[in-house]
Design an enzyme around this catalytic site. Structure first.
Site, PDB file in Angstrom:
ATOM      1  N   HIS A  58       0.803  -1.221   0.000  1.00  0.00           N
ATOM      2  CA  HIS A  58       0.000   0.000   0.000  1.00  0.00           C
ATOM      3  C   HIS A  58       0.836   1.272   0.000  1.00  0.00           C
ATOM      4  CE1 HIS A  58       0.903  -0.060   4.329  1.00  0.00           C
ATOM      5  NE2 HIS A  58       0.460   1.177   4.405  1.00  0.00           N
ATOM      6  N   ASP A  59       2.036   1.225   0.546  1.00  0.00           N
ATOM      7  CA  ASP A  59       2.865   2.432   0.652  1.00  0.00           C
ATOM      8  C   ASP A  59       4.005   2.467  -0.360  1.00  0.00           C
ATOM      9  OD1 ASP A  59       1.744   4.155   2.448  1.00  0.00           O
ATOM     10  OD2 ASP A  59       2.826   3.409   4.192  1.00  0.00           O
TER      11      ASP A  59
ATOM     12  N   HIS B   9      -6.055   3.445   0.495  1.00  0.00           N
ATOM     13  CA  HIS B   9      -5.871   3.209   1.929  1.00  0.00           C
ATOM     14  C   HIS B   9      -5.969   4.475   2.770  1.00  0.00           C
ATOM     15  CE1 HIS B   9      -1.664   4.233   0.810  1.00  0.00           C
ATOM     16  NE2 HIS B   9      -1.505   4.591   2.085  1.00  0.00           N
ATOM     17  N   HIS B  10      -5.945   5.651   2.140  1.00  0.00           N
ATOM     18  CA  HIS B  10      -6.126   6.908   2.881  1.00  0.00           C
ATOM     19  C   HIS B  10      -7.487   7.553   2.631  1.00  0.00           C
ATOM     20  CE1 HIS B  10      -2.318   7.420   4.890  1.00  0.00           C
ATOM     21  NE2 HIS B  10      -1.647   7.198   3.780  1.00  0.00           N
TER      22      HIS B  10
ATOM     23  N   HIS C 169       1.127  10.128  -2.674  1.00  0.00           N
ATOM     24  CA  HIS C 169       1.731   8.799  -2.652  1.00  0.00           C
ATOM     25  C   HIS C 169       0.748   7.652  -2.883  1.00  0.00           C
ATOM     26  CE1 HIS C 169       0.579   8.387   1.669  1.00  0.00           C
ATOM     27  NE2 HIS C 169       0.652   7.100   1.416  1.00  0.00           N
TER      28      HIS C 169
ATOM     29  N   LYS D  99       5.368   5.708  -1.528  1.00  0.00           N
ATOM     30  CA  LYS D  99       6.161   6.565  -0.642  1.00  0.00           C
ATOM     31  C   LYS D  99       7.644   6.498  -0.930  1.00  0.00           C
ATOM     32  CE  LYS D  99       3.535   7.979   3.243  1.00  0.00           C
ATOM     33  NZ  LYS D  99       2.802   7.554   4.407  1.00  0.00           N
TER      34      LYS D  99
END
Length: 499
Positions: free
Chosen positions: A336-337, A389-390, A365, A340
């Site tokens: 998910h990240d 996810h955010h 991101h 980043k």
């Protein structure tokens, strides 16, 4: 039925057993380009260049597959080293790293004016003249020691990740030795001449060609290669490269101006083992390996992705999702990240309030995560879940301000797991929050921002874990990286941003 749970389900049903290693790695290599600060598609172009040099050198067929993946994954250990560079130099990591990569440090007493200017502009950019000057001088005095430490960290980690992916020792050795120099001035072991693995020498030439041609043109890349023949590079490989260049066969599909799909297709066409399909456990290992790359970028993110994945998988199981759907959630949480990797450590590790421009970078991101993952057709649903996810049920999330009807149960699970992990672990600006307080904070976001059923499932999972272990007051999930939500009663502006 929501878009994630329906529109892409056919892709997910065919995920296991319908995709090759080269398809996944060639797509995820874009994430490594973010870490390096390279021009988009660097790993793919390096792969094409290196494989053409290998063909000219008549590399044995048993080594070509190892070289292929070494070229695509040569930068896989970089995320930890750029974080350390940021800490050592107080610099915006990727531009500073680019300057160090291009400089000929065999003449360390005569760095180029352009490199000195670049480093000066990026060392402690928000500090006064005296502070920047002091750090600049200190960095110069300790440069060799710093570069040696960074190279060892990067190359050892890169080799370890390749081993985790199931690559052979030849590929791992190539990645570990890609920064060695022909005259013995490189890192991490100061190998000289033919002591350096041949595959590492090819990777080094290919990397230089793409980095230099992207900024200064193809002829400049060849000229610089010749200038450093016998110091940085194997003279025989330089001769072969020059010959390919003169014959007009070196640069096909290797310009940043070439269509991305053409460059990637050319890379895929080189993989003789493309028809070898991956098993489910192999796909899991790839997701876990790239999660490690993301988490290594900052010491505040140690095991964060794995922690989110564990929590999300537990929630999915508690909610009765099928095995395949729960596994899809776990993989999306692991990756998910990945977007980043394009966020500078000066932002990720910042203890004070972020500027509006820095927030813009943070807010992008998840979108970058989605763009990377959707390059793999069977990952398209995973890309949507990971990229959301955010997002929050009331539209207060980012990057697209989606609302409840737009968010699948899988996306809601990952969002809850990410908030839980983020609150539980240390951040640059505060220590991890104890379990009871974490749950209390999250409960205030139900049902406005977070899904109630997902939160209840999390509570049941955590309760079960607490019963299984005696009486700890803090549940360590991982080391999260995201930013907490607004209206949680905290003073730090960075801490009040929506996850």
């Amino acid at each position: 039925m929501t878009q994630t749970s329906a529109a892409f389900r056919r892709d997910t049903q065919s995920l296991d057993g319908s995709i090759s290693l080269s398809e996944i790695i060639s797509a995820l290599s874009y994430a490594l380009d973010l870490t390096e600060g390279a021009v988009h598609g660097h790993a793919l172009r390096s792969c094409l260049l290196g494989m053409r040099i290998a063909q000219e050198a008549k590399l044995p067929s048993e080594q070509t597959s190892s070289l292929y993946f070494a070229l695509l994954l040569k930068d896989i250990g970089c995320s930890r080293s750029v974080g350390r560079m940021s800490k050592m130099h107080g610099a915006e990591d990727r531009p500073a790293k680019a300057g160090l990569e291009s400089e000929d440090w065999t003449r360390a007493h005569k760095p180029s004016l352009s490199t000195l200017k670049l480093l000066w502009s990026n060392v402690l950019p928000e500090t006064g003249y005296l502070g920047r000057a002091a750090r600049f001088v200190r960095s110069g005095v300790t440069h060799h020691q710093n570069i040696s430490a960074l190279s060892s960290l990067r190359d050892d980690r890169g080799a370890a990740i390749l081993s985790k992916l199931g690559m052979d020792q030849i590929a791992a050795d190539a990645v570990r030795s890609v920064k060695e120099r022909w005259d013995g001035s490189g890192h991490p072991d100061s190998l000289k001449g033919e002591q350096i693995p041949l595959l590492a020498r090819i990777c080094s030439v290919a990397q230089h060609l793409d980095f230099t041609s992207a900024t200064d043109g193809m002829q400049s890349a060849i000229d610089t290669l010749e200038q450093r023949s016998g110091t940085w590079f194997d003279p025989e490989l330089v001769r072969m490269t020059r010959s390919l260049h003169r014959r007009g066969t070196l640069w096909n599909n290797c310009s940043p101006d070439n269509a991305e799909q053409d460059t990637r297709q050319a890379v895929l066409d080189l993989d003789s083992g493309r028809r070898h399909q991956l098993e489910p456990n192999q796909i899991d290992r790839i997701c876990e390996a790239f999660a490690d790359v993301v988490d290594a970028k900052s010491h505040f993110t140690y095991s964060h992705s794995q922690g989110v994945a564990d929590a999300a998988f537990g929630i999915a199981q508690a909610m009765g999702l099928s095995r395949d759907r729960a596994q899809l959630v776990r993989r999306a949480a692991l990756l998910h990240d990945i977007g980043k990797l394009g966020v500078a450590n000066t932002i990720l590790d910042k203890k004070s309030q972020l500027s509006p421009e820095e927030w813009k970078t943070v807010y992008e991101h998840p979108r970058i995560t989605r763009r990377i993952l959707e390059r793999i057709a069977p990952f398209r649903e995973m890309a949507v879940i990971a990229g959301e996810h955010h997002e929050k049920l009331d539209g207060s999330g980012y990057p697209d301000h989606l609302k409840a009807p737009d968010l699948s149960i899988e996306s809601r699970i990952v969002a809850v797991a990410d908030v839980y992990a983020a609150l539980s672990e240390d951040r640059p600006y505060r220590a991890g929050i104890e379990l009871d307080e974490t749950m209390s904070i999250m409960s205030k976001l139900i049902p406005r921002q977070l899904d109630e059923s997902c939160f209840e499932a999390l509570v049941s999972v955590v309760s079960g874990q607490q019963e299984a272990i005696s009486a700890p007051t803090v549940l360590i999930v991982g080391s999260p990286m995201g930013y907490p939500f607004k209206n949680a009663g905290f003073k730090n502006t960075a801490f009040e941003s929506a996850l």
